[in-house]
Design an enzyme around this catalytic site. Structure first.
Site, mmCIF file in Angstrom:
data_model
loop_
_atom_site.group_PDB
_atom_site.id
_atom_site.type_symbol
_atom_site.label_atom_id
_atom_site.label_comp_id
_atom_site.label_asym_id
_atom_site.label_seq_id
_atom_site.Cartn_x
_atom_site.Cartn_y
_atom_site.Cartn_z
ATOM 1 N N ASP A 92 14.443 -1.484 -9.310
ATOM 2 C CA ASP A 92 15.614 -2.040 -8.642
ATOM 3 C C ASP A 92 16.085 -3.223 -9.487
ATOM 4 O O ASP A 92 15.588 -3.440 -10.605
ATOM 5 C CB ASP A 92 15.313 -2.401 -7.180
ATOM 6 C CG ASP A 92 14.400 -3.620 -7.031
ATOM 7 O OD1 ASP A 92 13.886 -4.121 -8.067
ATOM 8 O OD2 ASP A 92 14.182 -4.052 -5.897
ATOM 9 N N HIS A 93 17.044 -3.978 -8.954
ATOM 10 C CA HIS A 93 17.598 -5.102 -9.719
ATOM 11 C C HIS A 93 16.511 -6.102 -10.109
ATOM 12 O O HIS A 93 16.516 -6.629 -11.221
ATOM 13 C CB HIS A 93 18.697 -5.786 -8.906
ATOM 14 C CG HIS A 93 18.251 -6.181 -7.525
ATOM 15 N ND1 HIS A 93 18.003 -5.249 -6.540
ATOM 16 C CD2 HIS A 93 17.977 -7.389 -6.972
ATOM 17 C CE1 HIS A 93 17.622 -5.864 -5.433
ATOM 18 N NE2 HIS A 93 17.586 -7.166 -5.671
ATOM 19 N N CYS A 131 9.786 -3.070 -8.812
ATOM 20 C CA CYS A 131 10.726 -3.867 -8.009
ATOM 21 C C CYS A 131 10.272 -5.316 -8.125
ATOM 22 O O CYS A 131 9.547 -5.653 -9.056
ATOM 23 C CB CYS A 131 10.789 -3.363 -6.563
ATOM 24 S SG CYS A 131 9.221 -3.396 -5.679
ATOM 25 N N GLY A 132 10.687 -6.175 -7.216
ATOM 26 C CA GLY A 132 10.319 -7.584 -7.353
ATOM 27 C C GLY A 132 8.819 -7.785 -7.276
ATOM 28 O O GLY A 132 8.201 -8.426 -8.135
ATOM 29 N N THR A 133 8.209 -7.235 -6.246
ATOM 30 C CA THR A 133 6.755 -7.379 -6.055
ATOM 31 C C THR A 133 5.985 -6.107 -6.412
ATOM 32 O O THR A 133 4.771 -6.137 -6.537
ATOM 33 C CB THR A 133 6.450 -7.665 -4.572
ATOM 34 O OG1 THR A 133 7.015 -6.582 -3.809
ATOM 35 C CG2 THR A 133 7.047 -8.984 -4.118
ATOM 36 N N GLY A 134 6.679 -4.988 -6.474
ATOM 37 C CA GLY A 134 6.019 -3.685 -6.645
ATOM 38 C C GLY A 134 5.642 -3.079 -5.292
ATOM 39 O O GLY A 134 5.291 -1.901 -5.208
ATOM 40 N N GLY A 142 7.536 -2.713 -2.358
ATOM 41 C CA GLY A 142 8.517 -1.772 -1.800
ATOM 42 C C GLY A 142 8.491 -0.440 -2.528
ATOM 43 O O GLY A 142 8.562 0.634 -1.900
ATOM 44 N N HIS A 156 -10.407 6.868 -10.431
ATOM 45 C CA HIS A 156 -10.916 7.145 -9.079
ATOM 46 C C HIS A 156 -9.881 7.780 -8.158
ATOM 47 O O HIS A 156 -10.241 8.532 -7.267
ATOM 48 C CB HIS A 156 -11.392 5.838 -8.419
ATOM 49 C CG HIS A 156 -12.643 5.300 -9.044
ATOM 50 N ND1 HIS A 156 -13.420 4.341 -8.442
ATOM 51 C CD2 HIS A 156 -13.264 5.583 -10.227
ATOM 52 C CE1 HIS A 156 -14.462 4.053 -9.216
ATOM 53 N NE2 HIS A 156 -14.373 4.785 -10.310
ATOM 54 N N ASN A 157 -8.612 7.409 -8.348
ATOM 55 C CA ASN A 157 -7.588 7.843 -7.373
ATOM 56 C C ASN A 157 -6.631 8.877 -7.950
ATOM 57 O O ASN A 157 -5.742 9.339 -7.242
ATOM 58 C CB ASN A 157 -6.764 6.642 -6.888
ATOM 59 C CG ASN A 157 -7.639 5.481 -6.452
ATOM 60 O OD1 ASN A 157 -7.718 4.462 -7.135
ATOM 61 N ND2 ASN A 157 -8.338 5.643 -5.345
ATOM 62 N N ARG A 198 8.852 -9.574 -10.636
ATOM 63 C CA ARG A 198 8.937 -11.030 -10.472
ATOM 64 C C ARG A 198 7.572 -11.694 -10.553
ATOM 65 O O ARG A 198 7.456 -12.911 -10.502
ATOM 66 C CB ARG A 198 9.581 -11.364 -9.114
ATOM 67 C CG ARG A 198 11.068 -11.055 -9.083
ATOM 68 C CD ARG A 198 11.677 -11.363 -7.724
ATOM 69 N NE ARG A 198 13.112 -11.143 -7.740
ATOM 70 C CZ ARG A 198 13.825 -10.779 -6.680
ATOM 71 N NH1 ARG A 198 13.232 -10.585 -5.518
ATOM 72 N NH2 ARG A 198 15.125 -10.600 -6.780
ATOM 73 N N ARG A 229 -16.939 13.190 -7.053
ATOM 74 C CA ARG A 229 -16.863 12.630 -5.691
ATOM 75 C C ARG A 229 -15.452 12.123 -5.377
ATOM 76 O O ARG A 229 -15.026 12.110 -4.217
ATOM 77 C CB ARG A 229 -17.898 11.522 -5.517
ATOM 78 C CG ARG A 229 -17.630 10.269 -6.366
ATOM 79 C CD ARG A 229 -18.780 9.265 -6.269
ATOM 80 N NE ARG A 229 -18.467 7.994 -6.878
ATOM 81 C CZ ARG A 229 -18.436 7.755 -8.191
ATOM 82 N NH1 ARG A 229 -18.670 8.737 -9.061
ATOM 83 N NH2 ARG A 229 -18.164 6.543 -8.652
ATOM 84 N N HIS A 230 -14.748 11.715 -6.433
ATOM 85 C CA HIS A 230 -13.390 11.195 -6.203
ATOM 86 C C HIS A 230 -12.443 12.315 -5.769
ATOM 87 O O HIS A 230 -11.534 12.085 -4.980
ATOM 88 C CB HIS A 230 -12.861 10.512 -7.469
ATOM 89 C CG HIS A 230 -13.745 9.407 -7.931
ATOM 90 N ND1 HIS A 230 -13.984 8.289 -7.158
ATOM 91 C CD2 HIS A 230 -14.499 9.259 -9.056
ATOM 92 C CE1 HIS A 230 -14.824 7.487 -7.795
ATOM 93 N NE2 HIS A 230 -15.156 8.058 -8.952
HETATM 94 C C1 RB5 Z 1 14.436 -7.410 -3.778
HETATM 95 O O1 RB5 Z 1 14.869 -8.693 -3.507
HETATM 96 C C2 RB5 Z 1 12.960 -7.248 -3.407
HETATM 97 O O2 RB5 Z 1 12.819 -7.293 -2.030
HETATM 98 C C3 RB5 Z 1 12.415 -5.952 -3.977
HETATM 99 O O3 RB5 Z 1 12.613 -5.942 -5.341
HETATM 100 C C4 RB5 Z 1 10.930 -5.711 -3.809
HETATM 101 O O4 RB5 Z 1 10.171 -6.817 -4.139
HETATM 102 C C5 RB5 Z 1 10.526 -5.085 -2.569
HETATM 103 O O5 RB5 Z 1 9.350 -4.820 -2.313
#
Ligand code: RB5
Length: 322
Positions: A182-183, A239-242, A244, A272-273, A283, A306-307
């Site tokens: 995403d952005h 994404c920002g945190t990964g 979402g 394993h997965n 971010r 086992r996995h």
């Molecule tokens: C966008 O602002 C942010 O919410 C998205 O990139 C992400 O971090 C969602 O999990």
């Protein structure tokens, strides 16, 4: 062997045909993961001055997609260019008519870009055939023009990849990695793509292509589905945190997305997965770390045993939901 030659034509050869050329070359490299293109791509203008650079907005909107067109120098289309081309793709019908006025015998290889893509893909001809000149517009006008051209060019990339791609030599034409963001993930995605290009890793970029706000599920879903249906072997989502992106991807059956912040987890996610999608936070994770994470993920195999038993239980959960 002489490569098939495609020439894009517009008016001044400083905006539209330049975008088309760089988008096609770049798209083919991304699609085929090869440094040698299967076609030669050129551009020219019907009324251009010689040696002009691409306009600043053209350079800007191309650079947003990772393309550097600063070496471009405009040139005027000549009958030799038309005769030497296998395909001449114009931005408007008026351009096409002007090209055919120059070389009437070229009728079987001169098309508007939209006309050619519509007929080669079997899609219907869109109501609007011309790609309008962005000259005089602001950056956003150029961005929209780029996206209009890119939509057609990406279809062309697929056609050319099918025709000249590795599978024509009997090799596996599967795209190795599908990548999306995403952005908030866009800057980190550019760094990961730079690594793919440097390492010769085949990938397909599912967008987004700028930092303009979008919704991550739209892009996460595309990549996850590409992995689930076998178009791509692995996915990388940023994404920002990964978070979402990993939530989204894990909604798709047969996808096992792992959000990783360091290479050890990436390696274990594979061992394993049997994770098939890697999610990262643009971010939170820097480009150097991200490349190490990607390397660990792509270089590691599933251990099975086992996995596998545990993964079978996850698959059973998926089946139970159907
Ligand atoms: C966008 O602002 C942010 O919410 C998205 O990139 C992400 O971090 C969602 O999990």
């Amino acid at each position: 062997m002489e490569l098939p030659r495609i020439v894009f034509v517009c008016t001044g050869n400083t905006c539209r045909s330049v975008m088309a050329r760089y988008l096609l070359e770049g798209g083919l490299r991304r699609r085929l993961g090869e440094t040698h293109l299967p076609v030669e791509v050129d551009s020219a203008g019907l009324h251009s001055l010689e040696g002009e650079p691409a306009t600043p907005h053209t350079l800007q909107v191309l650079s947003e997609l990772g393309y550097d067109a600063s070496a471009h120098k405009s040139k005027r289309l000549t009958p030799e260019d038309i005769n030497g081309a296998d395909l001449v793709l114009t931005m408007t019908r008026a351009h096409k008519e002007a090209v055919l006025d120059m070389v009437p015998a070229a009728a079987d290889k001169v098309f508007t870009l939209r006309e050619y893509v519509a007929s080669a893909t079997g899609r219907g001809m869109p109501a609007k055939e011309d790609i309008d000149d962005p000259a005089g517009g602001d950056e956003q006008v150029y961005r929209m023009c780029r996206d209009e051209i890119n939509e057609q060019v990406q279809a062309l990339v697929e056609l050319l990849a099918k025709k000249y791609g590795p599978d024509t030599e009997g090799r596996d034409n599967k795209v190795l990695v599908g990548i999306g963001c995403d952005h908030a993930g866009y800057p980190l995605k550019k760094a990961v793509i730079a690594y793919f290009e440097e390492a010769g890793i085949a990938f397909r970029d599912y967008g987004t292509y700028s930092e303009d706000p979008v919704d991550y599920p739209d892009f996460g879903l595309q990549v996850a589905q590409a992995v689930a249906n076998g178009d791509c072997q692995f996915g990388v989502l940023i994404c920002g945190t990964g978070i979402g992106m990993s939530i989204t991807a894990n909604k798709v059956r047969h996808v096992r997305a792992a959000l990783c912040t360091e290479p050890v987890s990436a390696r274990l996610a594979r061992q394993h997965n049997d994770a098939n999608v890697l999610a990262m936070g643009g971010r939170l994770t820097g480009p150097v770390m991200a490349v190490e994470i990607v390397k660990a993920f792509l270089a590691t195999g599933f251990e099975g045993g086992r996995h596998q038993r545990r993964l079978d239980k996850i698959s059973a959960l998926e089946e139970g939901q159907s």
